[in-house]
Motif scaffolding. Sequence first.
Motif, PDB file in Angstrom:
ATOM      1  N   LYS A 106       3.209  24.897  60.036  1.00 55.77           N
ATOM      2  CA  LYS A 106       1.952  25.469  60.520  1.00 55.77           C
ATOM      3  C   LYS A 106       1.265  26.292  59.432  1.00 55.77           C
ATOM      4  N   LYS A 107       2.043  27.041  58.666  1.00 58.43           N
ATOM      5  CA  LYS A 107       1.460  27.875  57.611  1.00 58.43           C
ATOM      6  C   LYS A 107       0.953  27.028  56.450  1.00 58.43           C
ATOM      7  N   LEU A 108       1.653  25.950  56.142  1.00 59.07           N
ATOM      8  CA  LEU A 108       1.179  25.050  55.091  1.00 59.07           C
ATOM      9  C   LEU A 108      -0.128  24.380  55.507  1.00 59.07           C
ATOM     10  N   LEU A 109      -0.204  23.956  56.753  1.00 63.98           N
ATOM     11  CA  LEU A 109      -1.437  23.339  57.247  1.00 63.98           C
ATOM     12  C   LEU A 109      -2.591  24.334  57.233  1.00 63.98           C
ATOM     13  N   ASP A 168       9.491  13.201  55.523  1.00 61.22           N
ATOM     14  CA  ASP A 168       9.384  12.577  56.842  1.00 61.22           C
ATOM     15  C   ASP A 168       9.359  13.628  57.949  1.00 61.22           C
ATOM     16  N   SER A 169      10.191  14.662  57.815  1.00 56.67           N
ATOM     17  CA  SER A 169      10.221  15.752  58.792  1.00 56.67           C
ATOM     18  C   SER A 169       8.878  16.465  58.832  1.00 56.67           C
ATOM     19  N   PHE A 170       8.302  16.703  57.650  1.00 59.61           N
ATOM     20  CA  PHE A 170       7.009  17.382  57.549  1.00 59.61           C
ATOM     21  C   PHE A 170       5.907  16.539  58.194  1.00 59.61           C
ATOM     22  N   LEU A 171       5.851  15.266  57.839  1.00 59.43           N
ATOM     23  CA  LEU A 171       4.794  14.407  58.356  1.00 59.43           C
ATOM     24  C   LEU A 171       4.905  14.192  59.867  1.00 59.43           C
ATOM     25  N   ALA A 172       6.118  14.149  60.379  1.00 55.78           N
ATOM     26  CA  ALA A 172       6.303  13.991  61.823  1.00 55.78           C
ATOM     27  C   ALA A 172       5.703  15.177  62.574  1.00 55.78           C
ATOM     28  N   LYS A 176       2.185  15.529  65.017  1.00 51.90           N
ATOM     29  CA  LYS A 176       2.212  16.152  66.335  1.00 51.90           C
ATOM     30  C   LYS A 176       1.218  17.310  66.433  1.00 51.90           C
ATOM     31  N   LEU A 177       1.156  18.147  65.377  1.00 55.35           N
ATOM     32  CA  LEU A 177       0.313  19.348  65.398  1.00 55.35           C
ATOM     33  C   LEU A 177      -1.159  19.036  65.122  1.00 55.35           C
ATOM     34  N   GLU A 178      -1.404  18.176  64.138  1.00 54.91           N
ATOM     35  CA  GLU A 178      -2.773  17.856  63.733  1.00 54.91           C
ATOM     36  C   GLU A 178      -2.908  16.355  63.505  1.00 54.91           C
ATOM     37  N   PRO A 179      -2.985  15.579  64.571  1.00 55.12           N
ATOM     38  CA  PRO A 179      -3.056  14.118  64.416  1.00 55.12           C
ATOM     39  C   PRO A 179      -4.228  13.646  63.572  1.00 55.12           C
TER      40      PRO A 179
END
Length: 317
Positions: A106-109, A168-172, A176-179
Amino acid sequence: MENFRTITVTKGEKSLEIHNPTTYSLIGMGAQGAVFKLSEDKCVKIYSDPVQAKMEEKALKAGKDLPFMPLVYETGPNYIVMEYFNAPTLKEYLRNCTYIPDSIVKKLLYILRELKQAKFTMIDAPLRHIFVVGNEELKVIDHVNSFKRMHPVPLKLLRDLKIILLKDSFLAQVKKLEPDTFNEWEDYFNQNSLDFRNIPVLSGGSGKGVKVDSAITQTLIGKGHQGAVYRVSEDTCVKLYGKTEHANQEKMVLLSSQDLPFIPKVIETGPNYILMEYLLGPDLNTFLKKQSALSEDITKRLLYILKTMEKIGFQTN
């Protein structure tokens, strides 16, 4: 108090050359400059090129209201005094993690959104330039190329996460958070997908390393005078050469020695590349630095390799 302005940083043939008549310790060095610790909360970055000092000053001023940017205390023709973070980098923080915490995602986004909104053209940061301070608060350094390079998606961030097996964990979680963000990134990579056979690697000339494009999304794991090595998958890598004669020379050696257990397995070759086995683990120099003594087992293995190479005609001196 000593004067940090007496420190000089200049471009050398292979790396920066530093003259430091002070007791301020060197805590970091990159392509543009060197960083010295001034106090518990301040450091100074001294640049070899004043133009790059102005580029980073411009970026830091543009982002001065962003909470993840370092505070700036003073600027000069070839230096910036800024906030010092006594904290681990995100690369260190995520070491040994099997998944990336959603709080970090969330913080990276948030950081990427704010950089985009501030009109930065490089919406990106490698893990080593992100510090984790306090209660998982993220701080981002090194903004020299923020208005020079065009990274509409986080190429370096994703590259680094891939290396530590967290992409892969990050992109998943991004999906979910920001499609919409995930789809934007996916569209970009689909439009800019690059076969490794088309990655440009140029000779740097006599005595100089090869030149590569920093915007290439393939993971660069090393480069030298003859070529650059990119990771292609979990178990393969490709070496691309600046000159075809260098590719042919190494190709001949590797293909003629495939029965030797210490030679990497070749999967495919081309005019300027060799696709081969990716060897997971530290190099011998890194391994030995962590040992108290050279073991008998390692000594025997090295002697076997050297004797075998000499026997089949390798020049081992």
